[in-house]
Design an enzyme around this catalytic site. Structure first.
Site, PDB file in Angstrom:
ATOM      1  N   LYS A   1      49.715  77.706  23.581  1.00  0.00           N
ATOM      2  CA  LYS A   1      50.309  79.031  23.424  1.00  0.00           C
ATOM      3  C   LYS A   1      51.751  78.825  22.986  1.00  0.00           C
ATOM      4  CE  LYS A   1      52.690  81.888  24.959  1.00  0.00           C
ATOM      5  NZ  LYS A   1      53.939  82.511  24.326  1.00  0.00           N
ATOM      6  N   PRO A   2      52.042  78.966  21.663  1.00  0.00           N
ATOM      7  CA  PRO A   2      53.414  78.791  21.193  1.00  0.00           C
ATOM      8  C   PRO A   2      54.276  80.006  21.494  1.00  0.00           C
ATOM      9  CG  PRO A   2      51.987  79.380  19.363  1.00  0.00           C
ATOM     10  CD  PRO A   2      51.105  79.251  20.578  1.00  0.00           C
ATOM     11  N   SER A   3      55.578  79.840  21.335  1.00  0.00           N
ATOM     12  CA  SER A   3      56.501  80.959  21.505  1.00  0.00           C
ATOM     13  C   SER A   3      56.201  82.048  20.498  1.00  0.00           C
ATOM     14  CB  SER A   3      57.940  80.468  21.322  1.00  0.00           C
ATOM     15  OG  SER A   3      58.823  81.565  21.175  1.00  0.00           O
ATOM     16  N   GLU A   4      56.415  83.277  20.915  1.00  0.00           N
ATOM     17  CA  GLU A   4      56.208  84.407  20.013  1.00  0.00           C
ATOM     18  C   GLU A   4      57.223  84.422  18.870  1.00  0.00           C
ATOM     19  OE1 GLU A   4      58.716  85.907  23.511  1.00  0.00           O
ATOM     20  OE2 GLU A   4      57.001  84.561  23.186  1.00  0.00           O
TER      21      GLU A   4
ATOM     22  N   GLY B   1      62.359  77.369  30.217  1.00  0.00           N
ATOM     23  CA  GLY B   1      63.434  77.550  31.174  1.00  0.00           C
ATOM     24  C   GLY B   1      63.015  77.183  32.591  1.00  0.00           C
TER      25      GLY B   1
ATOM     26  N   GLY C   1      65.236  73.074  31.969  1.00  0.00           N
ATOM     27  CA  GLY C   1      66.594  73.202  31.478  1.00  0.00           C
ATOM     28  C   GLY C   1      67.428  71.947  31.624  1.00  0.00           C
TER      29      GLY C   1
ATOM     30  N   CYS D   1      67.413  71.427  24.990  1.00  0.00           N
ATOM     31  CA  CYS D   1      67.593  71.197  26.422  1.00  0.00           C
ATOM     32  C   CYS D   1      68.448  69.971  26.723  1.00  0.00           C
ATOM     33  CB  CYS D   1      66.229  71.076  27.105  1.00  0.00           C
ATOM     34  SG  CYS D   1      65.117  69.940  26.276  1.00  0.00           S
TER      35      CYS D   1
ATOM     36  N   GLU E   1      73.049  76.681  31.828  1.00  0.00           N
ATOM     37  CA  GLU E   1      72.577  76.350  30.484  1.00  0.00           C
ATOM     38  C   GLU E   1      72.759  77.573  29.587  1.00  0.00           C
ATOM     39  OE1 GLU E   1      68.847  73.941  28.606  1.00  0.00           O
ATOM     40  OE2 GLU E   1      68.341  75.609  29.927  1.00  0.00           O
TER      41      GLU E   1
END
Length: 501
Positions: free
Chosen positions: A180-183, A234, A257, A289, A389
């Site tokens: 599931k990649p980032s939107e 995160g 992070g 990161c 961060e």
């Protein structure tokens, strides 16, 4: 892939083919440099995640990948690496367009990706089982076998690289994957799934569902058929994912992070250290990161180092990521830009001094999510800008009076992912490295990676390791087989009981 109003629409990749969402929803993917619409992607939900896990479960259970001869898996993964290499120019352009990272950086980063598949193909091919010193007339051999269906949740800052650090060992070990990649950045992951299929990775071995964490991500993390969750994100997200994994008693690796210290020892060459510290802070617009966002320098050398860093930061060329002359692109989103601006204001309110940057550029760049490279001085270790961060092009310079104080400042933070040390004496650097509470430490370098490197952090920076032999083993489980080499004992025969007593 289809089109709508002349704009590409990407479907999920499930069971070897592209599919729309079960409810036909889509979302927009936009260019952070100018806000233009790049494509639309299927917005996945629980039904789409379930379909992907179905496909992965079928592929694992019937053995089309998990029981394929390891030499054949090696051949396919090497073909996959070759196919990625052939499409690197297009992948780099697409990723740069979606992330905002300069194309010159993206080409360099993605050029390393084929190495990971070749490395882990070789690891799988050369992996040896073990025989333990089992007491008595027994032979105990221990095999490493795949876990099953694994879920991988990847971020937007390095979409293909971070996915590859998870996917290469998972596939090499024989697992089947649902990613599931980032939107913000699903497109190159979906393209990678197509490349994998065309290279011979069997249908169902690698599936991708695009969508949002609250729905698609949550469904992936709660399905009891998933035997491992692997997240880069995160720290708070990591806590949630680790809790869900614990409820289902499945393995979890979380790379979270960081707030990397860049420790400049008094014997360091200040020109080299300034170049390294500037690179560590502003590569990828600080959206990594392991960004070196705390520069620790001896109090007597601080002014000299700051002058060198400021001069370099002001010379960085900000602009269109697709222009090869550009050295710093935009942040990925309006939210990330707002976060950066908020922390710069926090730093000002805390009493830190802005030596350079601290604002958005104007002119032609005003429509994008750009922010100037920013250096804070007069920073105290307890300030939020030195503890939190930020994930933007912002770094802090802190001073120390001796090495013991430098170590205290470096370690006095919740994170423990990475650090770098700059020194003319490698032995001195290695001794200092032993005192730092973090998982990855560079001496006279920063951001350098390799597929053989065990990657991961300490404390709030996560748990488990990616890549290297440790990363491969985390995608396997042991199976012990104990063979009796003599006649079995009849425990209920009287004479045997007497003989054993």
């Amino acid at each position: 892939m289809t089109t709508l109003d002349g704009i590409a629409v990407y479907g999920h990749f499930i069971g070897g083919r592209e599919r729309p969402s079960a409810d036909a929803r889509v979302f927009e993917v936009r260019n952070p440099a100018n806000g233009e619409l790049v494509a639309r992607a299927a917005e996945g939900g629980a039904a789409d995640i379930a379909a992907a896990i179905d496909a992965a479960s079928d592929a694992f259970t019937d053995g089309r990948w998990s029981r394929l001869a390891v030499r054949e898996r090696q051949r396919i993964l090497n073909r996959f690496a070759d196919a990625i290499e052939a499409e690197l120019p297009e992948l780099a352009t697409l990723e740069s367009t979606c992330v905002g990272r300069p194309l010159r950086e993206m080409r360099a980063q993605l050029s390393r990706i084929p190495e990971f598949y070749r490395y882990f193909a070789a690891v799988a091919r050369t992996a040896e089982d073990a025989v333990t010193p089992f007491e008595g007339p027994y032979l105990n051999y221990v095999r490493r076998v795949p876990l099953g269906v694994v879920g991988q949740l990847t971020p937007w800052n390095h979409p293909l690289l971070i996915l590859t650090k998870k996917l290469a060992p998972a596939l090499a070990a024989g697992n089947c994957v649902v990613a599931k990649p980032s939107e913000y950045t699903p497109l190159t992951t979906l393209e990678l799934a197509r490349i994998a299929r065309d290279a011979g990775v069997p249908d169902g071995a690698f599936n991708v569902v695009s969508g949002f964490g609250a729905e698609a991500g949550a469904a992936l993390c709660t399905d009891q058929r998933v035997r491992k969750l692997d997240l880069t994100g995160g720290t708070e997200t990591g806590r949630v994912v680790a809790k869900l994994a614990g409820e289902n008693l499945v393995r979890v690796t979380c790379e979270l992070g960081g707030k990397a210290p860049v420790i400049v020892l008094p014997d360091a060459d200040l020109d080299r250290a300034a170049a390294g510290a500037t690179f560590a802070a502003f590569i990828a617009s600080g959206q990594t990161c392991v960004a070196g966002t705390r520069v620790l320098v001896h109090e007597r050398q601080a002014d000299a180092l700051i002058e060198r860093m400021v001069r370099r930061a002001r010379a960085i060329r900000i602009g269109d990521p697709l222009d090869l002359a550009t050295q710093l692109g935009p942040l990925v989103s309006a939210a990330q830009l707002a976060r950066t601006e908020r922390y710069v204001e926090i730093g000002r309110a805390e009493g830190a001094t802005i030596a350079c940057g601290g604002r958005r550029p104007g002119g032609a760049l005003a429509t994008g999510f750009f922010y100037e490279p920013t250096i804070f001085t007069d920073v105290q270790p307890s300030m939020r800008i030195a503890q939190d961060e930020i994930f933007g092009p912002v770094t802090c310079v802190l001073t120390y009076s001796d090495v013991d104080e430098a170590v205290r400042i470096a370690n006095d933070i919740p994170f423990g992912l990475a650090a770098s040390i700059w020194t003319a004496d490698a032995a001195r650097g290695m001794k200092l490295a032993e005192r730092l509470e973090c998982g990855v430490i560079w001496i006279n370098d920063h951001h350098r990676i390799d597929p053989s490197l065990p990657w991961g952090g300490m404390k709030d920076s996560g748990m488990g390791r990616e890549t290297g032999l440790e990363g491969y083993r985390e995608y396997t489980q042991t199976k012990s087989v104990i063979v009796n080499l003599e006649d079995p004992i009849d425990w209920y025969a009287t004479d045997e009981i007497l003989r054993l007593s």
